[in-house]
Design a protein around this motif. Structure first.
Motif, PDB file in Angstrom:
ATOM      1  N   ASP A  70      -3.653 -27.134 -42.616  1.00 35.49           N
ATOM      2  CA  ASP A  70      -2.651 -26.744 -41.630  1.00 35.49           C
ATOM      3  C   ASP A  70      -3.300 -26.327 -40.324  1.00 35.49           C
ATOM      4  N   ILE A  71      -4.475 -25.717 -40.408  1.00 36.95           N
ATOM      5  CA  ILE A  71      -5.157 -25.271 -39.190  1.00 36.95           C
ATOM      6  C   ILE A  71      -5.574 -26.471 -38.338  1.00 36.95           C
ATOM      7  N   ALA A  72      -5.926 -27.585 -38.976  1.00 34.76           N
ATOM      8  CA  ALA A  72      -6.279 -28.786 -38.212  1.00 34.76           C
ATOM      9  C   ALA A  72      -5.090 -29.247 -37.370  1.00 34.76           C
ATOM     10  N   GLY A  73      -3.890 -29.204 -37.945  1.00 35.20           N
ATOM     11  CA  GLY A  73      -2.704 -29.573 -37.175  1.00 35.20           C
ATOM     12  C   GLY A  73      -2.434 -28.610 -36.034  1.00 35.20           C
ATOM     13  N   TRP A  74      -2.556 -27.320 -36.315  1.00 32.08           N
ATOM     14  CA  TRP A  74      -2.386 -26.296 -35.280  1.00 32.08           C
ATOM     15  C   TRP A  74      -3.370 -26.519 -34.134  1.00 32.08           C
ATOM     16  N   GLU A  75      -4.630 -26.767 -34.467  1.00 31.42           N
ATOM     17  CA  GLU A  75      -5.665 -26.918 -33.439  1.00 31.42           C
ATOM     18  C   GLU A  75      -5.377 -28.086 -32.511  1.00 31.42           C
ATOM     19  N   ALA A  76      -4.885 -29.192 -33.073  1.00 27.52           N
ATOM     20  CA  ALA A  76      -4.602 -30.355 -32.240  1.00 27.52           C
ATOM     21  C   ALA A  76      -3.599 -30.009 -31.148  1.00 27.52           C
ATOM     22  N   LYS A  92       6.285 -29.933 -22.722  1.00 28.95           N
ATOM     23  CA  LYS A  92       7.609 -30.361 -23.165  1.00 28.95           C
ATOM     24  C   LYS A  92       7.582 -31.012 -24.540  1.00 28.95           C
ATOM     25  N   SER A  93       6.581 -31.859 -24.773  1.00 33.87           N
ATOM     26  CA  SER A  93       6.553 -32.567 -26.053  1.00 33.87           C
ATOM     27  C   SER A  93       5.125 -32.901 -26.446  1.00 33.87           C
ATOM     28  N   ILE A  94       4.981 -33.175 -27.731  1.00 35.65           N
ATOM     29  CA  ILE A  94       3.695 -33.517 -28.336  1.00 35.65           C
ATOM     30  C   ILE A  94       3.828 -34.845 -29.064  1.00 35.65           C
ATOM     31  N   THR A  95       2.826 -35.686 -28.928  1.00 32.86           N
ATOM     32  CA  THR A  95       2.672 -36.815 -29.838  1.00 32.86           C
ATOM     33  C   THR A  95       1.341 -36.636 -30.557  1.00 32.86           C
ATOM     34  N   ASN A  96       1.241 -37.196 -31.755  1.00 40.09           N
ATOM     35  CA  ASN A  96       0.022 -36.985 -32.529  1.00 40.09           C
ATOM     36  C   ASN A  96      -0.377 -38.251 -33.270  1.00 40.09           C
ATOM     37  N   THR A  97      -1.662 -38.356 -33.529  1.00 41.72           N
ATOM     38  CA  THR A  97      -2.207 -39.416 -34.371  1.00 41.72           C
ATOM     39  C   THR A  97      -3.017 -38.763 -35.479  1.00 41.72           C
ATOM     40  N   ILE A  98      -2.702 -39.099 -36.705  1.00 44.00           N
ATOM     41  CA  ILE A  98      -3.447 -38.592 -37.853  1.00 44.00           C
ATOM     42  C   ILE A  98      -4.126 -39.773 -38.532  1.00 44.00           C
ATOM     43  N   GLU A  99      -5.427 -39.796 -38.472  1.00 46.52           N
ATOM     44  CA  GLU A  99      -6.203 -40.818 -39.178  1.00 46.52           C
ATOM     45  C   GLU A  99      -6.738 -40.169 -40.447  1.00 46.52           C
ATOM     46  N   GLN A 110       0.313 -30.609 -45.061  1.00 45.00           N
ATOM     47  CA  GLN A 110      -0.179 -29.365 -44.456  1.00 45.00           C
ATOM     48  C   GLN A 110      -0.517 -29.555 -42.981  1.00 45.00           C
ATOM     49  N   ILE A 111      -1.103 -30.700 -42.632  1.00 47.31           N
ATOM     50  CA  ILE A 111      -1.407 -30.982 -41.226  1.00 47.31           C
ATOM     51  C   ILE A 111      -0.122 -30.966 -40.401  1.00 47.31           C
ATOM     52  N   LEU A 112       0.908 -31.626 -40.911  1.00 45.21           N
ATOM     53  CA  LEU A 112       2.187 -31.674 -40.195  1.00 45.21           C
ATOM     54  C   LEU A 112       2.806 -30.289 -40.067  1.00 45.21           C
ATOM     55  N   GLU A 113       2.669 -29.479 -41.079  1.00 47.38           N
ATOM     56  CA  GLU A 113       3.178 -28.105 -41.007  1.00 47.38           C
ATOM     57  C   GLU A 113       2.479 -27.326 -39.903  1.00 47.38           C
ATOM     58  N   GLY A 114       1.173 -27.521 -39.780  1.00 47.38           N
ATOM     59  CA  GLY A 114       0.436 -26.835 -38.723  1.00 47.38           C
ATOM     60  C   GLY A 114       0.846 -27.308 -37.342  1.00 47.38           C
ATOM     61  N   ILE A 115       1.067 -28.618 -37.190  1.00 46.64           N
ATOM     62  CA  ILE A 115       1.531 -29.161 -35.907  1.00 46.64           C
ATOM     63  C   ILE A 115       2.873 -28.556 -35.540  1.00 46.64           C
ATOM     64  N   ASN A 116       3.784 -28.533 -36.488  1.00 48.85           N
ATOM     65  CA  ASN A 116       5.128 -28.010 -36.225  1.00 48.85           C
ATOM     66  C   ASN A 116       5.089 -26.536 -35.843  1.00 48.85           C
TER      67      ASN A 116
END
Length: 344
Positions: A70-76, A92-99, A110-116
């Motif tokens: 989750d922290i990886a998503g938060w950091e991005a 205003k908005s975020i886009t993300n790429t998860i490889e 968990q990554i998505l939870e951190g992003i949100n």
């Protein structure tokens, strides 16, 4: 000789030369250039937009070791929203790429939870993204390694742009406390601290476990307190203390010829001293690489010093005057009875 960023795998000079290639990109008429962001006209003649992009870098190796995806998503998100606000823009908005090696694993959720969570705290939303299952491309330290990248779209009215120019001798630099390393200098930190990367401690033993938790502490989000501050006092310049740390104040010098920066107040969190001791890293290299306790900084006129400190305190941010704008062209650090000239 101790560790430095080059020995850890990051060559500042080569990277700076490589970045010169971006000069091939064309910008539309009316683009406003600030020290750290280019602002493109929206078309109404009154507002501008920007996009910032970053990855979590090798901090994902540490989040994988700790099982804190989750922290990886938060950091991005934190990396790009904190970059966006430097010119006064509102994210205003975020886009993300998860490889990732396997998107069906628990890591993805968990990554998505951190992003949100980071988006909600920053007042912006996820507008879209891409997930790529690319096991052959991603390498890490867990069975399901990944990399997380994000972009932030933000806007700012012409009247609210922080242009980073017009600094004068005596202007005050105010630092906002960091949570620790944030997401920068991790290559050097890893190789100083953790045996898995030829460092001093095993990450699965008592000392190493404690250091790992300190290293993955989530980056602070400065969006709301900073934008509130900019409404209350004159912010002449703003700076996200990330890659190359205090060296990057030289971009402010480019917009303010004949002026330099003296920094004289640091109380770095214990993790920085652990890195310095374990890697025998020179103190000037520490200040070229790490935030050393201050994650974001603003330049304000002397008469706005007290108002700025009160505003940040009101919004829950620990802050302090950490330096001043001075005549000359040097970036100097006074720390523990020594002065380090990072650039002169």
């Amino acid at each position: 000789m101790g560790l430095d960023y080059r020995k850890a795998g990051v060559n500042r000079e080569a990277r700076a030369n490589a970045k010169k290639a971006i000069s091939i990109f064309k910008k539309p008429r009316g683009t406003i250039k600030t020290p750290y962001n280019d602002l493109l006209p929206l078309g109404d003649g009154k507002s501008y937009y920007l996009e910032t992009t970053d990855s979590v870098g090798t901090k994902v190796l540490l989040t994988q070791m700790a099982g804190r995806h989750d922290i990886a998503g938060w950091e991005a998100v934190a990396c790009v929203v904190n970059d966006a606000i430097r010119c006064g823009a509102t994210p205003k908005s975020i886009t993300n790429t998860i490889e990732i090696a396997d998107s069906s694993g628990r890591e993805m959720k968990q990554i998505l939870e951190g992003i949100n969570k980071a988006c909600m705290e920053s007042g912006c939303f996820v507008a879209g993204g891409e997930t790529a299952d690319v096991r052959e491309l991603v390498k890490g330290v867990s069975p399901n390694p990944y990399m997380v990248i994000a972009s932030c779209f933000g806007t700012v009215p012409n009247s609210k742009i922080i242009r980073g120019s017009g600094l004068t001798q005596g202007d005050v630099i105010i630092g906002m406390e960091s949570s620790g390393l944030h997401a920068n200098g991790i290559s050097l930190a890893r190789k100083a601290l953790f045996r898995q990367f030829d460092g001093a401690y095993a990450a699965n033993e008592s000392k190493g476990k404690k250091l790992l938790q300190q290293c993955i502490s989530p980056t602070k989000l400065y969006v709301k307190p900073f934008l509130a501050l900019a409404q209350e006092v004159e912010v002449k310049a703003a700076f996200n203390v990330t890659g190359d740390s205090y060296l990057k104040f030289d971009k402010l010098s480019e917009f303010n010829p004949g002026l330099g920066f003296d920094f004289n107040f640091f109380k770095p969190q214990p993790i920085f001293r652990e890195i310095q001791r374990a890697g025998r890293v020179a103190w000037d290299e520490m200040f070229k690489t790490f935030n050393m306790g201050w994650g974001f900084a603003v330049v304000v006129p002397q008469e706005d010093e007290n108002g700025a400190l009160k505003s940040l305190k009101k919004h829950g941010v620990r802050s302090s005057v950490i330096g001043n704008v001075v005549r000359g062209h040097c970036i100097s650090i006074a720390f523990e009875d020594a002065v380090y000239r990072l650039k002169c």
